[in-house]
Design an enzyme around this catalytic site. Structure first.
Site, PDB file in Angstrom:
ATOM      1  N   ARG A   1     -12.406  -3.092 -11.665  1.00 16.92           N
ATOM      2  CA  ARG A   1     -12.112  -4.388 -11.232  1.00 16.92           C
ATOM      3  C   ARG A   1     -13.148  -4.852  -9.955  1.00 16.92           C
ATOM      4  NH1 ARG A   1      -7.059  -6.510  -8.541  1.00 16.92           N
ATOM      5  NH2 ARG A   1      -6.935  -4.615  -7.111  1.00 16.92           N
TER       6      ARG A   1
ATOM      7  N   ARG B   1       4.563 -11.429  -2.516  1.00 10.52           N
ATOM      8  CA  ARG B   1       4.751 -10.117  -2.943  1.00 10.52           C
ATOM      9  C   ARG B   1       5.031  -9.195  -1.799  1.00 10.52           C
ATOM     10  NH1 ARG B   1      -0.712  -8.246  -5.969  1.00 10.52           N
ATOM     11  NH2 ARG B   1      -0.417  -6.290  -4.994  1.00 10.52           N
TER      12      ARG B   1
ATOM     13  N   GLU C   1      -3.715 -13.032 -13.842  1.00  6.64           N
ATOM     14  CA  GLU C   1      -2.982 -12.876 -12.933  1.00  6.64           C
ATOM     15  C   GLU C   1      -2.258 -14.245 -12.143  1.00  6.64           C
ATOM     16  OE1 GLU C   1      -3.984 -10.080  -9.801  1.00  6.64           O
ATOM     17  OE2 GLU C   1      -6.124 -10.927 -10.343  1.00  6.64           O
TER      18      GLU C   1
ATOM     19  N   ASN D   1       1.402  -8.110 -10.659  1.00  2.61           N
ATOM     20  CA  ASN D   1       1.783  -8.112  -9.265  1.00  2.61           C
ATOM     21  C   ASN D   1       1.733  -9.543  -8.729  1.00  2.61           C
ATOM     22  OD1 ASN D   1       2.189  -5.261  -9.585  1.00  2.61           O
ATOM     23  ND2 ASN D   1       0.193  -4.740  -8.547  1.00  2.61           N
ATOM     24  N   ASP D   2       0.546  -9.981  -8.971  1.00  4.89           N
ATOM     25  CA  ASP D   2       0.251 -11.316  -8.562  1.00  4.89           C
ATOM     26  C   ASP D   2       0.743 -12.478  -9.541  1.00  4.89           C
ATOM     27  OD1 ASP D   2      -1.094 -11.273  -6.149  1.00  4.89           O
ATOM     28  OD2 ASP D   2      -2.808 -10.358  -7.236  1.00  4.89           O
TER      29      ASP D   2
ATOM     30  N   HIS E   1       0.864  -1.269  -0.096  1.00  4.99           N
ATOM     31  CA  HIS E   1       0.066   0.077  -0.124  1.00  4.99           C
ATOM     32  C   HIS E   1       0.811   1.224   0.056  1.00  4.99           C
ATOM     33  CE1 HIS E   1      -3.336   2.833   0.753  1.00  4.99           C
ATOM     34  NE2 HIS E   1      -2.485   3.188   1.723  1.00  4.99           N
TER      35      HIS E   1
ATOM     36  N   ARG F   1      -9.385  -0.068  -8.400  1.00  5.84           N
ATOM     37  CA  ARG F   1      -9.322  -1.100  -7.537  1.00  5.84           C
ATOM     38  C   ARG F   1     -10.536  -0.823  -6.330  1.00  5.84           C
ATOM     39  NH1 ARG F   1      -3.363  -0.722  -7.963  1.00  5.84           N
ATOM     40  NH2 ARG F   1      -2.437  -2.558  -7.891  1.00  5.84           N
TER      41      ARG F   1
HETATM   42  C1  PEP Z   1      -1.999  -7.287  -9.693  1.00  8.37           C
HETATM   43  O1  PEP Z   1      -1.735  -8.356  -9.364  1.00  8.37           O
HETATM   44  O2  PEP Z   1      -0.999  -6.991 -10.505  1.00  8.37           O
HETATM   45  C2  PEP Z   1      -2.952  -6.188  -9.748  1.00  8.37           C
HETATM   46  C3  PEP Z   1      -2.882  -5.142 -10.519  1.00  8.37           C
HETATM   47  O3  PEP Z   1      -3.822  -6.277  -8.721  1.00  8.37           O
HETATM   48  P1  PEP Z   1      -3.439  -5.986  -7.258  1.00  8.37           P
HETATM   49  O4  PEP Z   1      -2.210  -5.325  -7.012  1.00  8.37           O
HETATM   50  O5  PEP Z   1      -4.598  -5.087  -6.736  1.00  8.37           O
HETATM   51  O6  PEP Z   1      -3.295  -7.256  -6.630  1.00  8.37           O
HETATM   52 MG    MG Z   2      -3.793  -8.815  -8.364  1.00  5.98          MG
END
Ligand code: PEP
Ligand code: MG
Length: 581
Positions: A338, A471, A437, A460-461, A195, A302
């Site tokens: 999303r 992560r 993801e 990211n995931d 965050h 988000r």
């Molecule tokens: C991701 O996973 O890349 C993504 C954009 O979603 P979040 O970071 O909210 O999991």
């Molecule tokens: Mg994600």
């Protein structure tokens, strides 16, 4: 004798250089001695307690007002739970009863009662009550501070611009911060997609996270240099180092200003290929920054932040109003909402999603939504209803295979049917995308592509699942490599599968806003890049400086290498050659 300059290495989470004084933001701990009182002192101690409760209540209400005017009402509701703790009759009566019986100071008794409450809550097998512990702790600290007559520590004590150093920042900390006085964030824990990292990028300030020893090494008032691009923090640097970084800071600022001039130009390659550059947001309040940085709409809203930091569920009307506002604000551009992605690292206490043993692999995102169609459908109805005010699209997070997509779409059809029955209008052809993801979705993108309108790659995931690296854990952050060949091959596979199915492919993970990988992604054929607003001008600049042929050659060469380091070095050398670094 000159003091040795300490240089700490952390995770570069938001680029840029900050030079300034450190301000340690630590949670306060009070030591309250066990002191007896006389019978005569009992009424004054009770009065002291009542006054402390009133003062604390006033402080919280003031803070709510401030947050509400800066960030909106949703954020201010974070503190509703704190007010509830203050009104807990059982707690208040127990303090007074024990005060009369044990004849000890009210501060001591209050602290003791609070400790016992927390222990009881921690033992109960109920995630909702466990989450209440941090509220009780927060309010308890405020009441104790008032009982002891200490001056409150508030962010708005910050009279000058500082570099904020903390073990971590919670979403409620960042919500209450006076943004104009913050030069940079430095933390002990957290990674590139935490965050704090996302917040730093949206505030366009540098951040180095996961230093581990930051708060135990840095003191308030120390002179710091934060290099958010390389991930270094220098403590009390020499004049020589300071001069070097001052020059770099000026260069970075000049470059950013140059990029900002490009912000309203389209992201079009030298040979005329147009790609879309959109912004990621968590809250509608970020819209001014989205517009300022020249985003072509929102590629990732988000929506789960709507559920966080509040004690009740958002109503359909609240969802609807927020989506309507965002849809109207970006005009002709599209907004991709999303659907809620709770669980993993984002929890909403009112939904009682349990903290699984391995949260990122647990009951989260679309899995939760499919199990709770009542909650899911409410959000879908609101998105559909708001779709008449602009160009809304929706996408599902964490889809692992085609069955989940079909089940989600079935619930969407039910939502549409309900609206039709009520005679409510919505965009019948709303586009429905899938976030790719999860590696199993990446490998079956050809199957998903037949039933989706678009893909958005959530790197990211995707990175954490394909490399098996948490992560959020700074200890394994060295393994978190967007340029790992395993990740790049998955991305290539997703883009090819999407194009073979005649759908467009975007990316909304942090990788999409990373200058190093921009040309490679362009060369792989990515159609849309969605990122924190502040980096948009730079990415546009890069795209406008190459041809598709160059980009394709660079991507092909990068994918023929063996290690992430080789790919990164190669990509950066190409940026240098093209005068883009
Ligand atoms: C991701 O996973 O890349 C993504 C954009 O979603 P979040 O970071 O909210 O999991
Ligand atoms: Mg994600």
């Amino acid at each position: 004798m000159t003091e040795e300059v300490i240089k700490l290495k952390g995770i570069p989470a938001s680029s840029g250089i900050a030079i300034g004084k450190a301000y340690i933001w630590a949670k306060e701990e009070f030591i309250v001695p066990k002191e007896s009182i006389t019978d005569e002192e009992i009424p004054t101690q009770i009065q002291l307690f009542e006054e402390a409760l009133i003062r604390t209540r006033r402080e919280i209400l003031d803070l709510q007002k401030k947050i509400s005017s800066e960030m909106g009402q949703g954020e201010a509701q974070i503190l509703d739970a704190h007010l509830l703790v203050l009104e807990d009759r059982m707690l208040i009566e127990e303090v007074i009863a024990r005060l009369k019986k044990e004849k000890l100071t009210v501060a001591y008794i209050f602290q003791d009662v609070l400790k016992r409450y927390i222990q009881v809550f921690l033992k109960i097998e109920d995630e909702y009550l466990k989450e209440k512990v941090s509220d009780i702790n927060d309010v308890g600290r405020r009441v104790l501070r008032n009982l002891l007559g200490r001056v409150p520590r508030r962010f708005d004590d910050l009279k000058e611009k500082v570099i904020l150093v903390s073990h971590d920042f919670s979403p409620s900390d960042t919500a209450a911060m006076p943004k104009k006085n913050i030069l940079s964030f430095v933390t002990d824990i957290g990674g590139k997609t935490s965050h704090t990292a996302i917040m730093a990028k949206s505030m366009a300030i540098p951040a180095v996270l996961g230093l581990e020893v930051g708060t135990s090494t840095i003191k308030s008032g120390d002179m710091l240099i934060v290099d958010g691009t390389a991930g270094y923090v220098f403590i009390n640097p020499t004049l020589e180092i300071l001069e070097k970084y001052k020059k770099e800071e000026t260069l970075f600022r000049n470059l950013s200003q140059r990029f900002v001039q490009l912000k309203d130009l389209p992201a079009i390659t030298l040979d005329g290929k147009r790609v879309h550059i959109a912004a990621n947001i968590e809250l509608p309040d970020e819209i001014p920054s989205v517009l300022e940085h020249g985003a072509e709409g929102i590629g990732l809203y988000r929506s789960e932040f709507f559920y966080m930091n509040r004690s009740d569920l958002p109503s359909e009307e609240e969802h609807y109003e927020a989506y309507k506002f965002v849809a109207k604000a970006v005009g002709d551009n599209s907004v991709i909402i999303r659907t809620m992605d709770l669980g993993g690292d984002k929890f909403a206490s009112q939904l009682k999603i349990p903290h699984d043993m391995v949260p990122f692999l647990g009951w989260r995102a679309i899995r939760f939504c499919l199990a709770r169609p009542d909650i899911f459908k409410m959000q879908l109805r609101a998105i559909l209803r708001a779709s008449v005010f602009g160009r809304l699209r929706l996408m599902y997070p964490m889809i692992s295979g085609i069955e989940e997509l079909r089940q989600a779409n079935q619930i969407l059809e039910e939502a549409k049917k309900e609206l039709r029955e009520k005679g409510l209008k919505f965009d019948e052809n709303i586009e429905v995308g899938v976030m790719i993801e999860v590696p199993s979705a990446a490998m079956t993108a050809d199957i998903l592509g037949k039933e989706a309108d678009f893909f958005s790659i959530g790197t990211n995931d995707l990175i954490q699942y394909s490399i098996a690296v948490d992560r959020t854990n700074e200890k394994v952050a060295y393994l978190y490599e967007p340029a790992h060949l395993g990740v790049l091959r998955l991305i290539r596979n997703i883009i090819e599968a999407g194009h073979n199915a005649n759908i467009w492919v975007g990316m909304c993970g942090e990788m999409a806003g990373d200058a190093t990988f921009c040309i490679i992604l362009l060369g792989l054929g990515l159609d849309e890049f969605s990122m924190p607003s502040a980096v948009i001008p730079e990415i546009k600049h890069i795209i406008r400086s190459v041809t598709t042929k160059q980009a394709k050659e660079i991507a092909d060469q990068a994918l023929s290498l063996s290690t992430a380091k080789e790919v990164e070095d190669f990509a950066n050398s190409k940026l240098l050659e093209l005068n883009l670094l």
